[in-house]
Design a protein around this motif. Structure first.
Motif, short mmCIF file in Angstrom:
data_model
loop_
_atom_site.label_atom_id
_atom_site.label_comp_id
_atom_site.label_asym_id
_atom_site.label_seq_id
_atom_site.Cartn_x
_atom_site.Cartn_y
_atom_site.Cartn_z
N SER A 98 0.84 -1.19 0.00
CA SER A 98 0.00 0.00 0.00
C SER A 98 0.87 1.24 0.00
N LYS A 99 0.28 2.39 -0.25
CA LYS A 99 1.01 3.65 -0.15
C LYS A 99 1.51 3.83 1.27
N ARG A 110 4.40 -4.44 13.27
CA ARG A 110 4.45 -5.89 13.02
C ARG A 110 5.60 -6.26 12.10
N ILE A 111 5.77 -5.51 11.01
CA ILE A 111 6.84 -5.81 10.06
C ILE A 111 8.21 -5.62 10.71
N LEU A 112 8.42 -4.48 11.37
CA LEU A 112 9.71 -4.25 12.02
C LEU A 112 9.92 -5.21 13.19
N GLY A 113 8.83 -5.57 13.85
CA GLY A 113 8.94 -6.48 15.00
C GLY A 113 9.47 -7.85 14.62
N VAL A 114 9.10 -8.32 13.44
CA VAL A 114 9.59 -9.63 12.97
C VAL A 114 10.90 -9.48 12.22
N ASN A 115 10.92 -8.61 11.21
CA ASN A 115 12.06 -8.55 10.29
C ASN A 115 13.31 -7.93 10.87
N LEU A 116 13.16 -6.98 11.78
CA LEU A 116 14.32 -6.30 12.34
C LEU A 116 14.51 -6.60 13.82
N THR A 117 13.49 -6.33 14.63
CA THR A 117 13.62 -6.63 16.06
C THR A 117 13.77 -8.12 16.29
N GLY A 118 13.13 -8.93 15.44
CA GLY A 118 13.28 -10.38 15.57
C GLY A 118 14.72 -10.83 15.38
N ILE A 119 15.41 -10.25 14.41
CA ILE A 119 16.82 -10.57 14.22
C ILE A 119 17.64 -10.06 15.40
N VAL A 143 16.99 -7.14 -1.42
CA VAL A 143 17.30 -6.02 -2.33
C VAL A 143 16.58 -4.77 -1.86
N ALA A 144 15.46 -4.95 -1.14
CA ALA A 144 14.74 -3.81 -0.57
C ALA A 144 15.50 -3.16 0.56
N GLY A 145 16.63 -3.74 0.95
CA GLY A 145 17.48 -3.13 1.95
C GLY A 145 18.51 -2.19 1.37
N VAL A 146 18.60 -2.16 0.03
CA VAL A 146 19.60 -1.30 -0.60
C VAL A 146 18.99 -0.41 -1.69
N ALA A 153 6.89 0.36 2.28
CA ALA A 153 7.77 1.20 3.08
C ALA A 153 8.25 0.51 4.35
N ALA A 154 7.34 -0.16 5.06
CA ALA A 154 7.73 -0.82 6.30
C ALA A 154 8.72 -1.95 6.02
N TYR A 155 8.44 -2.73 4.99
CA TYR A 155 9.33 -3.82 4.62
C TYR A 155 10.72 -3.30 4.26
N ALA A 156 10.77 -2.26 3.42
CA ALA A 156 12.05 -1.70 3.02
C ALA A 156 12.81 -1.13 4.22
N ALA A 157 12.11 -0.45 5.10
CA ALA A 157 12.75 0.10 6.30
C ALA A 157 13.35 -1.00 7.16
N SER A 158 12.59 -2.10 7.30
CA SER A 158 13.08 -3.20 8.13
C SER A 158 14.34 -3.82 7.53
#
Length: 251
Positions: A98-99, A110-119, A143-146, A153-158
């Motif tokens: 979504s936008k 939720r996205i950051l909690g799993v993808n970033l905080t989870g790590i 690739v969304a990390g670079v 946006a949330a996925y890329a940020a994570s």
């Protein structure tokens, strides 16, 4: 192959995709593997597959957004196999497309909690277990990390955060003999990639493949082979790096 003979490895998100492929490669390389995932039936199937090939593995049900689960995961590895040498922190979720203004705070957390905080949760306890004897950690970014990931946006940020966390921790723990790297998959044939494609603008996945050098999706095993190398002594001079495994999409 015996490049990991006698080693003990943890793989999160190991029930499918790149995690499953890595768990199998680790076991074939001689490592004892803790298969961690939220999906028990599929995770137990990976354990059974490893056992059927003569390897050693156990399943641990883990939600990486829970620090308690992550602490228990590392403790289970040490209790069962005596130590921890390798960790592939691979568990992640894609979330909805979504936008940015419509992503929503609950979705963001939720996205950051799993993808970033989870790590982060996993690494805290993995690092403590490895400090006495060294080890290797690989984190799954993207690739969304670079590069930009419109409508995610949330996925890329994570995933940008995963790379920052990886590089920073590598600087801290090199003196303990712990190497920390990240992989950045592009379009790989996984259930999460299919989920993202289904939720995205029609034709967007095809456009990504057309923009890549190899013009095809990757197989989970192709990404897992990079993880295996990074966790082996063959990569003994490699740390603080993030590796693209994207068919040349970001070249």
């Amino acid at each position: 192959m015996s490049e990991l003979q006698g080693k003990v490895a943890i793989v999160t998100g190991a029930a499918a995709g790149i995690g499953r492929a890595a768990a199998l490669l680790f076991a074939r390389g001689g490592a004892s593997v803790v298969v961690a995932d939220r999906v028990e039936e599929a995770g137990q199937a990976v354990v059974a597959e490893i056992a059927g090939e003569g390897g050693r593995a156990l399943f641990r049900r883990v939600d990486v957004s829970s620090e308690e689960d992550c602490a228990g995961l590392v403790q289970a590895a040490v209790d069962r196999f005596g130590r921890l040498d390798i960790a592939f922190n691979n568990a992640g979720i894609a979330g909805h497309v979504s936008k940015t203004e419509d992503q929503g705070l609950e979705h963001w957390h939720r996205i950051l909690g799993v993808n970033l905080t989870g790590i982060f949760h996993c690494m805290v306890h993995e690092l403590r277990a490895m400090k006495a004897h060294g080890g290797a950690i690989v984190n799954t970014a993207s690739v969304a990390g670079v590069r930009a990931a419109p409508y995610s946006a949330a996925y890329a940020a994570s995933k940008h955060g995963v790379i920052g966390l990886t590089r920073s921790a590598a600087r801290e723990y090199g003196r303990h003999g712990i190497r920390i790297n990240a992989i950045c998959p592009g379009v790989v044939k996984t259930a999460m990639a299919e989920e993202l494609a289904a939720a995205s603008v029609p034709g967007s996945t095809e456009a990504l493949l057309a923009a890549s050098i190899l013009r095809r999706a990757g197989e989970p095993e192709e990404a897992a082979e990079l993880v295996l190398w990074l966790c082996s002594d063959k990569a003994s001079f490699v740390t603080g790096a993030h590796y693209m495994v994207d068919g040349g999409l970001t070249a």
